[in-house]
Motif scaffolding. Structure first.
Motif, PDB file in Angstrom:
ATOM      1  N   SER A  86       2.102   2.654   0.585  1.00 25.48           N
ATOM      2  CA  SER A  86       3.383   2.473   1.283  1.00 25.48           C
ATOM      3  C   SER A  86       3.569   1.020   1.709  1.00 25.48           C
ATOM      4  CB  SER A  86       3.461   3.402   2.501  1.00 25.48           C
ATOM      5  OG  SER A  86       2.462   3.096   3.451  1.00 25.48           O
ATOM      6  N   THR A  87       2.508   0.380   2.220  1.00 24.96           N
ATOM      7  CA  THR A  87       2.605  -1.030   2.597  1.00 24.96           C
ATOM      8  C   THR A  87       2.858  -1.899   1.385  1.00 24.96           C
ATOM      9  OG1 THR A  87       1.196  -0.805   4.559  1.00 24.96           O
ATOM     10  CG2 THR A  87       1.333  -2.985   3.569  1.00 24.96           C
ATOM     11  N   PHE A  88       2.209  -1.580   0.274  1.00 23.72           N
ATOM     12  CA  PHE A  88       2.388  -2.350  -0.964  1.00 23.72           C
ATOM     13  C   PHE A  88       3.850  -2.372  -1.380  1.00 23.72           C
ATOM     14  CE2 PHE A  88       2.582  -2.585  -5.598  1.00 23.72           C
ATOM     15  CZ  PHE A  88       1.782  -3.684  -5.872  1.00 23.72           C
ATOM     16  N   PHE A  89       4.488  -1.213  -1.417  1.00 22.41           N
ATOM     17  CA  PHE A  89       5.883  -1.139  -1.861  1.00 22.41           C
ATOM     18  C   PHE A  89       6.841  -1.701  -0.809  1.00 22.41           C
ATOM     19  CE2 PHE A  89       4.139   1.677  -5.039  1.00 22.41           C
ATOM     20  CZ  PHE A  89       4.946   1.453  -6.141  1.00 22.41           C
ATOM     21  N   THR A  90       6.543  -1.465   0.465  1.00 21.31           N
ATOM     22  CA  THR A  90       7.410  -1.971   1.533  1.00 21.31           C
ATOM     23  C   THR A  90       7.372  -3.491   1.593  1.00 21.31           C
ATOM     24  OG1 THR A  90       7.013   0.048   2.816  1.00 21.31           O
ATOM     25  CG2 THR A  90       7.930  -1.838   4.002  1.00 21.31           C
ATOM     26  N   SER A  91       6.181  -4.072   1.492  1.00 16.78           N
ATOM     27  CA  SER A  91       6.043  -5.529   1.536  1.00 16.78           C
ATOM     28  C   SER A  91       6.701  -6.185   0.328  1.00 16.78           C
ATOM     29  CB  SER A  91       4.564  -5.913   1.612  1.00 16.78           C
ATOM     30  OG  SER A  91       3.974  -5.427   2.798  1.00 16.78           O
ATOM     31  N   ALA A  92       6.650  -5.513  -0.813  1.00 17.23           N
ATOM     32  CA  ALA A  92       7.325  -6.049  -2.002  1.00 17.23           C
ATOM     33  C   ALA A  92       8.819  -6.177  -1.753  1.00 17.23           C
ATOM     34  CB  ALA A  92       7.051  -5.143  -3.208  1.00 17.23           C
ATOM     35  N   TYR A  93       9.384  -5.196  -1.050  1.00 22.62           N
ATOM     36  CA  TYR A  93      10.811  -5.272  -0.718  1.00 22.62           C
ATOM     37  C   TYR A  93      11.082  -6.457   0.209  1.00 22.62           C
ATOM     38  CZ  TYR A  93      15.408  -4.093   1.096  1.00 22.62           C
ATOM     39  OH  TYR A  93      16.729  -4.153   1.470  1.00 22.62           O
ATOM     40  N   GLY A  94      10.213  -6.637   1.213  1.00 22.53           N
ATOM     41  CA  GLY A  94      10.395  -7.766   2.133  1.00 22.53           C
ATOM     42  C   GLY A  94      10.344  -9.099   1.432  1.00 22.53           C
ATOM     43  N   TYR A  95       9.416  -9.244   0.484  1.00 27.20           N
ATOM     44  CA  TYR A  95       9.308 -10.489  -0.278  1.00 27.20           C
ATOM     45  C   TYR A  95      10.560 -10.730  -1.112  1.00 27.20           C
ATOM     46  CZ  TYR A  95       7.488 -13.917  -3.607  1.00 27.20           C
ATOM     47  OH  TYR A  95       7.310 -15.031  -4.389  1.00 27.20           O
ATOM     48  N   LEU A  96      11.020  -9.673  -1.789  1.00 22.98           N
ATOM     49  CA  LEU A  96      12.210  -9.807  -2.630  1.00 22.98           C
ATOM     50  C   LEU A  96      13.433 -10.172  -1.797  1.00 22.98           C
ATOM     51  CD1 LEU A  96      13.613  -9.480  -5.396  1.00 22.98           C
ATOM     52  CD2 LEU A  96      13.928  -7.063  -4.827  1.00 22.98           C
ATOM     53  N   LEU A  97      13.579  -9.530  -0.660  1.00 26.14           N
ATOM     54  CA  LEU A  97      14.736  -9.796   0.198  1.00 26.14           C
ATOM     55  C   LEU A  97      14.735 -11.244   0.672  1.00 26.14           C
ATOM     56  CD1 LEU A  97      17.088  -8.021   1.228  1.00 26.14           C
ATOM     57  CD2 LEU A  97      15.764  -7.623   3.315  1.00 26.14           C
ATOM     58  N   ALA A  98      13.549 -11.763   1.002  1.00 23.73           N
ATOM     59  CA  ALA A  98      13.457 -13.168   1.401  1.00 23.73           C
ATOM     60  C   ALA A  98      13.855 -14.091   0.255  1.00 23.73           C
ATOM     61  CB  ALA A  98      12.036 -13.483   1.866  1.00 23.73           C
ATOM     62  N   LYS A  99      13.377 -13.785  -0.941  1.00 26.05           N
ATOM     63  CA  LYS A  99      13.673 -14.634  -2.097  1.00 26.05           C
ATOM     64  C   LYS A  99      15.164 -14.636  -2.427  1.00 26.05           C
ATOM     65  CE  LYS A  99       9.787 -16.449  -3.506  1.00 26.05           C
ATOM     66  NZ  LYS A  99       9.642 -17.921  -3.702  1.00 26.05           N
ATOM     67  N   TYR A 100      15.815 -13.502  -2.277  1.00 25.47           N
ATOM     68  CA  TYR A 100      17.251 -13.434  -2.547  1.00 25.47           C
ATOM     69  C   TYR A 100      18.066 -14.249  -1.535  1.00 25.47           C
ATOM     70  CZ  TYR A 100      18.136 -10.380  -6.518  1.00 25.47           C
ATOM     71  OH  TYR A 100      18.264  -9.883  -7.802  1.00 25.47           O
ATOM     72  N   ASN A 101      17.437 -14.572  -0.410  1.00 24.98           N
ATOM     73  CA  ASN A 101      18.099 -15.389   0.605  1.00 24.98           C
ATOM     74  C   ASN A 101      17.540 -16.809   0.641  1.00 24.98           C
ATOM     75  OD1 ASN A 101      19.998 -13.724   2.647  1.00 24.98           O
ATOM     76  ND2 ASN A 101      18.414 -12.369   1.829  1.00 24.98           N
ATOM     77  N   SER A 102      16.701 -17.147  -0.356  1.00 23.38           N
ATOM     78  CA  SER A 102      16.059 -18.473  -0.412  1.00 23.38           C
ATOM     79  C   SER A 102      15.327 -18.788   0.886  1.00 23.38           C
ATOM     80  CB  SER A 102      17.104 -19.567  -0.714  1.00 23.38           C
ATOM     81  OG  SER A 102      17.727 -19.311  -1.955  1.00 23.38           O
TER      82      SER A 102
END
Length: 401
Positions: free
Chosen positions: A232-248
């Motif tokens: 669950s942490t693996f998939f949740t953290s992946a979302y957090g990383y992606l969201l940050a990248k989409y906002n530069s």
């Protein structure tokens, strides 16, 4: 016998969302289970009745106290009976199955058993204020158990007891400890992270999209096991990383949920799910494993201090979020009933808590990612790209340091 209890903080949040929307199907959990037509319909109806009788929380009514505050009252003397309904066109009937609940006057569940020439169709629609997805799994398991002629166990802990215990614990030192921990961990009140909309349509509309990830489950489980991480942490953290990248950015803030169930509450019907904030941050030199371990530590702390509720966090720390991510694991993976094929159909989405809600789960032996989103804000093309990018992050976490 009637039992009265306060609403839990989670229940109160749902209550506040529902007030003022009378006549709307809001916070329904409507699932249809398509069952084999060779089952015994009368026996199945009796099994459903037995499962309902075993979970008195289903007979919860919301009442207002003299001071205007809501409370829950459970009358375990209430009964429920069910008959098989013959239908010719199930697709036509589907459109009429979802009915709004009246919080103050209705029973907060709708259960029907339909039959045509090929299948039985079991509708379980329960208001979210008294049930969560795990509750439906509990009910389904008890229906199957009763159908097979086995005695049903009573609940070890009821929703009313959990809410009463929570109210007492909120007056203890645990609440102050939670408040202190959250204040130190989520010092990010000025952060607002969202997937930037690419549409500006005034009329509200919702849509969904599902992507099957081309990622081997065994590889993810091996990686997580080797590094002391939960999936669950693996998939949740992946979302957090992606969201940050989409906002530069190198940080992101969003919300997630977890089942909130203690061992004694695992076989109970009730609304135990709790919302938690997630704050991810990284630098260029941050390793994947360090990033994920930081997420694991934060999520563990959130669960440990969950007596300090999400509404407390939002009020005291003024956090802002516009998206939710949830790991559901095998919650939707039921494919059999009484050793016969079963298909599960969700008849509608609940009203979105945010503009974008991503759900990751396992179905048919594959990881699935589902986006439920405001289609007046986001185009299909953008959501498709976002889900594709999410899969790329998962692959990157597994292959890059």
């Amino acid at each position: 016998m009637k039992t009265t209890a306060p609403l839990s903080k989670t229940q109160y949040g749902i209550y506040a969302e529902c007030v003022g929307y009378e006549g709307e199907a809001r916070y329904n959990l409507p699932y249809m289970y398509v069952l084999d037509g060779g089952l015994d319909g009368n026996r199945l109806a009796k099994a459903i009745e037995a499962a309902v009788a075993a979970h008195s929380t289903l007979f919860t009514h919301i009442e207002l106290r003299d001071d205007g505050e809501p409370q829950q009252t459970v009358d375990d003397s209430e009964t429920f009976t069910l008959a098989v309904e013959e239908v010719d066109d199930i697709e036509a009937v589907k459109k009429e199955l979802i009915q709004p609940f009246n919080l103050y006057n209705d029973r907060l569940f709708h259960i029907r058993l339909l039959h045509d020439s090929k299948h039985y169709y079991m509708l379980l629609d329960v208001h979210h204020i008294i049930a969560d997805y795990m509750s439906l799994k509990v009910l389904l398991a008890d229906i199957e158990k009763s159908y097979k002629g086995r005695q049903l166990d009573g609940e070890m802990l009821t929703q009313a007891q959990v809410a009463t215990q929570e109210a007492e614990e909120r007056q203890s030192a645990s609440f102050d400890e939670g408040k202190k921990w959250y204040g130190e961990t989520f010092d990010c009140g000025d952060l607002f992270t969202q997937l930037m909309p690419d549409l500006e349509i005034k009329e509200h509309a919702e849509a969904s999209m599902v992507r099957t990830l081309d990622v081997e489950m065994a590889e993810v489980e091996r990686f997580c096991g080797a590094n002391g991480l939960s999936v669950s942490t693996f998939f949740t953290s992946a979302y957090g990383y992606l969201l940050a990248k989409y906002n530069s950015e190198k940080q992101s803030l969003f919300a997630t949920i977890y089942n909130g169930r203690s061992r004694r509450f695992m076989r109970s019907v009730g609304m135990a799910v709790k919302t938690l904030p997630v704050y991810t941050k990284f630098e260029d030199a941050t390793s994947v494993v360090d990033f994920l371990k930081a997420g694991e530590e934060q999520m563990s702390g959130c669960r440990q201090h969950d007596i300090y509720s999400f509404s407390d966090v939002m009020q005291d720390l003024a956090l802002q979020y516009n998206s939710v991510f949830a790991w559901h694991g095998k919650l939707f993976a039921d494919e059999q009933f009484c050793d016969l094929p079963m298909k599960t159909i969700r008849l509608c989405n609940s009203t979105l808590e945010a503009s974008l809600y991503l759900k990751a789960f396992i179905l048919n032996g594959k990881y699935q990612i589902k986006a439920e989103y405001n289609s007046n804000e986001y185009s299909q093309a953008l959501i498709h790209q976002f889900l594709e990018s999410y899969e790329a992050v998962i692959e990157g976490f597994l292959t890059q340091e």
